[in-house]
Write a protein that holds these residues in place. Structure first.
Motif, mmCIF file in Angstrom:
data_model
loop_
_atom_site.group_PDB
_atom_site.id
_atom_site.type_symbol
_atom_site.label_atom_id
_atom_site.label_comp_id
_atom_site.label_asym_id
_atom_site.label_seq_id
_atom_site.Cartn_x
_atom_site.Cartn_y
_atom_site.Cartn_z
ATOM 1 N N TYR A 44 39.291 46.726 36.809
ATOM 2 C CA TYR A 44 39.407 45.968 38.041
ATOM 3 C C TYR A 44 38.260 46.348 38.977
ATOM 4 O O TYR A 44 38.015 47.530 39.227
ATOM 5 C CB TYR A 44 40.745 46.247 38.728
ATOM 6 C CG TYR A 44 41.935 45.732 37.955
ATOM 7 C CD1 TYR A 44 42.157 44.363 37.807
ATOM 8 C CD2 TYR A 44 42.846 46.609 37.370
ATOM 9 C CE1 TYR A 44 43.239 43.892 37.096
ATOM 10 C CE2 TYR A 44 43.936 46.142 36.653
ATOM 11 C CZ TYR A 44 44.123 44.782 36.518
ATOM 12 O OH TYR A 44 45.204 44.310 35.815
ATOM 13 N N VAL A 45 37.548 45.364 39.496
ATOM 14 C CA VAL A 45 36.414 45.591 40.400
ATOM 15 C C VAL A 45 36.864 45.278 41.822
ATOM 16 O O VAL A 45 37.158 44.127 42.149
ATOM 17 C CB VAL A 45 35.212 44.712 40.016
ATOM 18 C CG1 VAL A 45 34.068 44.905 41.007
ATOM 19 C CG2 VAL A 45 34.749 45.037 38.591
ATOM 20 N N PRO A 46 36.923 46.269 42.694
ATOM 21 C CA PRO A 46 37.347 46.019 44.079
ATOM 22 C C PRO A 46 36.214 45.445 44.919
ATOM 23 O O PRO A 46 35.049 45.423 44.507
ATOM 24 C CB PRO A 46 37.766 47.405 44.566
ATOM 25 C CG PRO A 46 36.879 48.339 43.789
ATOM 26 C CD PRO A 46 36.665 47.702 42.439
ATOM 27 N N SER A 47 36.555 44.993 46.110
ATOM 28 C CA SER A 47 35.579 44.557 47.122
ATOM 29 C C SER A 47 34.639 43.481 46.593
ATOM 30 O O SER A 47 33.413 43.584 46.701
ATOM 31 C CB SER A 47 34.772 45.760 47.631
ATOM 32 O OG SER A 47 35.619 46.750 48.167
ATOM 33 N N GLN A 48 35.206 42.423 46.021
ATOM 34 C CA GLN A 48 34.390 41.315 45.536
ATOM 35 C C GLN A 48 34.175 40.245 46.606
ATOM 36 O O GLN A 48 33.474 39.258 46.359
ATOM 37 C CB GLN A 48 35.051 40.654 44.320
ATOM 38 C CG GLN A 48 35.194 41.552 43.118
ATOM 39 C CD GLN A 48 35.770 40.800 41.922
ATOM 40 O OE1 GLN A 48 35.437 39.649 41.674
ATOM 41 N NE2 GLN A 48 36.641 41.461 41.180
ATOM 42 N N GLN A 49 34.756 40.430 47.791
ATOM 43 C CA GLN A 49 34.635 39.424 48.829
ATOM 44 C C GLN A 49 33.195 39.330 49.342
ATOM 45 O O GLN A 49 32.384 40.232 49.133
ATOM 46 C CB GLN A 49 35.579 39.746 49.994
ATOM 47 C CG GLN A 49 37.052 39.746 49.642
ATOM 48 C CD GLN A 49 37.515 41.064 49.056
ATOM 49 O OE1 GLN A 49 36.731 41.998 48.866
ATOM 50 N NE2 GLN A 49 38.812 41.151 48.763
ATOM 51 N N ILE A 50 32.900 38.236 50.037
ATOM 52 C CA ILE A 50 31.561 38.084 50.621
ATOM 53 C C ILE A 50 31.319 39.213 51.613
ATOM 54 O O ILE A 50 30.262 39.855 51.599
ATOM 55 C CB ILE A 50 31.441 36.708 51.297
ATOM 56 C CG1 ILE A 50 31.620 35.588 50.262
ATOM 57 C CG2 ILE A 50 30.081 36.564 51.985
ATOM 58 C CD1 ILE A 50 31.604 34.196 50.839
ATOM 59 N N LEU A 51 32.290 39.464 52.483
ATOM 60 C CA LEU A 51 32.253 40.623 53.382
ATOM 61 C C LEU A 51 33.259 41.634 52.850
ATOM 62 O O LEU A 51 34.463 41.379 52.836
ATOM 63 C CB LEU A 51 32.619 40.203 54.814
ATOM 64 C CG LEU A 51 31.579 39.348 55.551
ATOM 65 C CD1 LEU A 51 32.161 38.837 56.864
ATOM 66 C CD2 LEU A 51 30.311 40.144 55.810
ATOM 67 N N SER A 52 32.791 42.746 52.409
ATOM 68 C CA SER A 52 33.670 43.714 51.747
ATOM 69 C C SER A 52 34.609 44.420 52.709
ATOM 70 O O SER A 52 35.662 44.913 52.294
ATOM 71 C CB SER A 52 32.837 44.754 50.992
ATOM 72 O OG SER A 52 31.950 45.414 51.885
#
Length: 845
Positions: free
Chosen positions: A428-436
């Motif tokens: 699982y890869v966290p912080s994939q959002q545009i703004l982490s």
């Protein structure tokens, strides 16, 4: 155990030691095997059976008990009137005595309680059921103390109760059964999908082997034929003039005793016999004479194939014209038409001509045998969309059968194999959002959510709170309105206070983005009463979304974005339809200009940062290499199996227009990989919940995939609970390359699910929510909705996102019938329906 598993292999001649004739016994055995007569084991040594009419050679509506006593030899006792204390055995006792050791199951509970052993729906009234109970007597034990109690009515218990031994309404047996029935109705374990009582454990009617004497492949009905179908010999219409008085054996004559058929032996003329048989037509029956030959199986006969006459030979006694079998296919694919209701209509039609139709169980078994011979193949592909449509609509359908009928052979695409690729590096890869940073995202949403923030001399009192306004409202005494206004003002005040915090936090991530946000939503914009267009609001809502950046910018859109960054022209900006929120603001920023001017540099820097962010996240995910290799020798699809299309779909429950080309990979470091979503909830970041597919005792329905013309490309049975894994596994195992768009009511979570596991395979796929289900996704950002893309790309206006719902409305016609079927018949019934559904739409195209 169902009667279909009774391997009746003992030669009849060695069994018969009483006046019961060989043919009479053979007719009874055939009826049990072919679902015409019930023979149900309800405890360790107790059975219930239908009565048998020796003269008419058919089942009766009466029920009797049989007790088997297993010692050094199998001793059986039956309560039917044909059983004789002098040692003359009835047909029930023959069957159990000579073959009992082969079909008695020992994993069934032994009980002396009331047993609900069969439950049948009344198709004249959907709320009524005919229930049969085996009831012990309060003061008498053993076989003689068992009686049959019948209840006909709805589940409130106020219908008609009857006891075979006592016709009074105060019968003690009825009281015991009424109490037990109420317990079952109130038990959650016995409540079905529609709230009604499900069928009991012992009502496992055989689905039979569905073998028939006729075995040649047949063309589909004329009204469902396609130009691409192979050419078959002419299918004659069996009318009064063409029906023969005698049908003779030929080279292709065979027996239906086993799949490895015994064929006609021309040299063995001494084994030839002639017997009468009935051909059931649309309006009345026809009696004919069949030439038969004793089969090497010692129990059945080799008979004529009859297909060249437009006749389907089921078992050398009962034959049907292709016309009447196709008539039922037409009926159930057009409207909700269960077998019982249709057989009742035909029975009444026959009755007007002084004839009788066969039992519904015999017709049902014959129809399933017949449709397995139909060429319903190569119809799960749209002639306009092609074998690999760019736009696919996926939807789970509550088309479920009882879980007690699940067979170990059921193998949906979600099941991995020993040869499956193991992805050890996938995590699982966290912080994939545009703004982490989650706090920054919350601040942005807080500022932009709600009415525009504007300040000025003519400010409305509902926008900015003042002490004078509070005093005025207190004097007015509007307590309720004051509370609401005060809350609104407090919220606006909090939004105003969040602006500098949001600008500062964004600046720590990307200064050009911070300046761009401040320009349109900052304090200066509020003071100057500048109301930004909705496009900017949608853009920053997407920037602050709690979903992966790859939902906003997939790899195909990323290439277009990078091209625009290198050459920021209007032409390149107009090509950014894959990123609608960016496309809209760029069109506003450009205005009438053909190229982005230098003073608009912040937005260009934002585009560059967005492209870099997408590349970074994709690199994080792409750790485990390329797409899984295809199987070197892919399994044959059912469409390639010329003799029996159900060879694969009956075993696995998978039926797609393309063969399986990969195994589903295994991801050992993803602890929730194949586990269903807990509690049916679709994630905390999405307000959409699973529909309750299947209650406790039902399977999870089926997963279907449609093209935009409402043509089904395939389905698979779901053992328990629909989930994202069903769509992912079907795509990875069947599709050579994925569709450009996957439209699904849970696409907001399906995208990250697929990209976490196979980012290389799904790199250019858009995961979108259709318009019908979009209203339930109040927390999802614009990039998750199909309508967002349709607004900027006119090529997508032809996508019928409701194609799945249209298909579901059609499938609802067979929901009730399938719920009462065993697994193999439920799958065949569904396949036939979807093939006819597709063929009708293909013909219209």
């Amino acid at each position: 155990m169902s009667p279909s598993t009774f391997p009746i292999s003992t030669p009849v001649s060695s069994v018969l030691t009483t006046p019961l004739s060989e043919r009479a016994y053979s007719d009874y055995v055939d009826s049990v095997l072919e679902d015409g007569t019930a023979f149900l084991q309800i405890s360790q040594d107790l059975f219930v059976v239908n009565g048998w009419d020796l003269k008419a050679q058919r089942s009766k509506d009466t029920w009797y008990h049989i007790r088997s006593l297993i010692g050094s030899e199998l001793v059986v006792v039956c309560t039917c009137p044909s059983s004789n204390p002098d040692g003359v055995l009835c047909v029930h006792e023959y069957l159990l005595r000579e073959n009992g050791a082969e079909f008695i199951t020992h994993d069934i509970s032994d009980t002396e309680e009331v047993i609900l052993f069969t439950r049948q729906v009344d198709f004249d009234n959907d709320d009524n059921f005919l229930n049969h109970f085996s009831c012990p007597s309060p003061n008498k034990r053993g076989l003689s103390g068992r009686v049959i109690v019948t209840y006909d009515g709805c589940d409130d218990g106020r219908g008609r109760w009857r006891c075979e031994k006592d016709s009074t309404h105060i019968c003690g047996h009825i009281g015991i059964c009424r109490t037990r029935f109420q317990q079952l109705v109130n038990s959650a374990d016995y409540v079905g999908q529609d709230g009604a009582l499900v069928a009991p454990e012992f009502d496992a009617k055989s689905s039979g082997s569905d073998l028939s004497v006729s075995y040649h492949r047949r063309p589909p009905p004329v009204w469902a034929a396609l130009p691409t179908d192979p050419i078959f010999p002419p299918n004659p219409f069996a009318d009064d003039n063409s029906l023969p008085g005698e049908i003779l054996l030929a080279e292709d004559s065979s027996c239906c005793c086993t799949k490895e058929r015994y064929f006609y032996r021309p040299t063995d003329r001494n084994a030839i016999k002639r017997r009468t048989a009935t051909i059931y037509r649309l309006f009345k029956p026809h009696t004919t004479m069949l030439e038969l030959q004793s089969c090497l199986c010692k129990r059945r006969f080799i008979g004529p194939e009859c297909g060249y006459l437009g006749i389907f030979n089921y078992n050398n006694k009962v034959l049907f014209t292709h016309e009447i079998l196709d008539e039922y296919t037409s009926a159930f694919t057009t409207s909700e038409t269960p077998f019982s209701a249709w057989a009742l209509v035909v029975s009444r039609r026959y009755g007007q001509r002084g004839a009788a139709f066969c039992s519904v169980d015999i017709f049902r078994a014959a129809w399933f045998s017949y449709v397995r011979l139909l060429h319903l193949e190569a119809d799960m592909v749209c002639p306009k969309c092609g074998p690999c449509p760019e736009n696919t609509i996926w939807d789970g359908v509550t088309l479920a059968f009882n879980r007690k009928h699940l067979l170990p052979s059921l193998e949906p695409p979600t099941v991995s194999q020993e040869t499956s690729l193991i992805r050890q590096s996938t995590v699982y890869v966290p912080s994939q959002q545009i703004l982490s940073d989650s706090a920054t995202r919350r601040l942005i949403r807080k500022v932009i959510t709600g009415p525009a923030l504007i300040l000025g001399d003519g400010l409305d009192k509902n926008v900015v709170p003042t002490a004078e306004m509070d005093a005025e409202e207190e004097e007015d005494g509007g307590n309720q309105q004051s509370t609401s206004s005060s809350s609104s003002r407090q919220h606006i005040l909090e939004r105003l206070e969040s602006i500098p915090l949001a600008v500062a936090r964004i600046s720590g991530t990307n200064p050009p983005l911070s300046r761009f946000f401040d320009l349109h939503f900052g304090n200066s914009a509020v003071v100057t009463r500048k109301v930004p267009p909705d496009a900017y609001k949608r853009f920053f809502f997407q920037i602050s979304a709690d979903e992966s950046v790859l939902q906003t910018v997939n790899m195909s859109a990323l290439e277009v974005l990078e091209k625009f960054v290198k050459s920021p022209t209007r032409l390149n900006a107009s090509a950014l339809v894959g990123i609608p929120v960016l496309h809209d603001i760029l069109m506003l920023e450009l205005g009438d200009l053909h190229q982005l001017p230098a003073e608009k540099g912040d937005i260009l820097e934002v585009c560059l940062w967005l492209a870099q962010r997408g590349r970074t996240v994709f690199a994080w995910l792409k750790k485990d290499g390329a797409v899984p290799k295809t199987i070197t020798s892919p399994e044959k699809s059912w469409t390639e199996v010329a003799s029996d299309f159900s060879l694969l779909i009956l075993q696995t429950g998978c039926c797609y227009g393309m063969p399986k080309i990969r195994e589903r990979p295994v991801y050992p470091r993803l602890k929730h990989d194949t586990r269903p979503d807990p509690g049916g909830k679709r994630g905390a970041k999405c307000s959409k919940y699973y529909s309750q597919y299947g209650e406790k005792r039902l399977t999870g329905g089926i997963m279907c995939v449609w093209c935009t013309h409402s043509i089904c490309y395939g389905f698979h049975c779901i053992p328990k609970g629909e989930g994202r894994n069903d769509v992912f596994s079907a795509l990875i195992t069947r599709w050579e390359r994925p569709p450009k768009r996957v439209i699904y009511d849970f696409a907001c979570a399906l995208g990250p699910y697929c990209m976490t596991r196979e980012p290389e395979f799904f790199a250019e796929t858009q995961f979108l929510i259709d318009d019908f289900h979009a209203v339930g996704h109040s927390k999802c950002a614009p990039a998750a909705f199909l309508k967002t893309y349709c607004a900027v790309d006119p090529r997508l206006r032809h996508i019928n996102s409701s194609a799945g719902e249209c298909g579901n409305s059609g499938i609802s016609r067979i929901r009730k019938s399938v719920s009462y079927m065993a697994q193999d018949r439920a799958i065949v019934y569904t396949k036939v329906f979807l093939s006819i559904w597709n063929r009708q739409r293909i013909r219209s195209l």
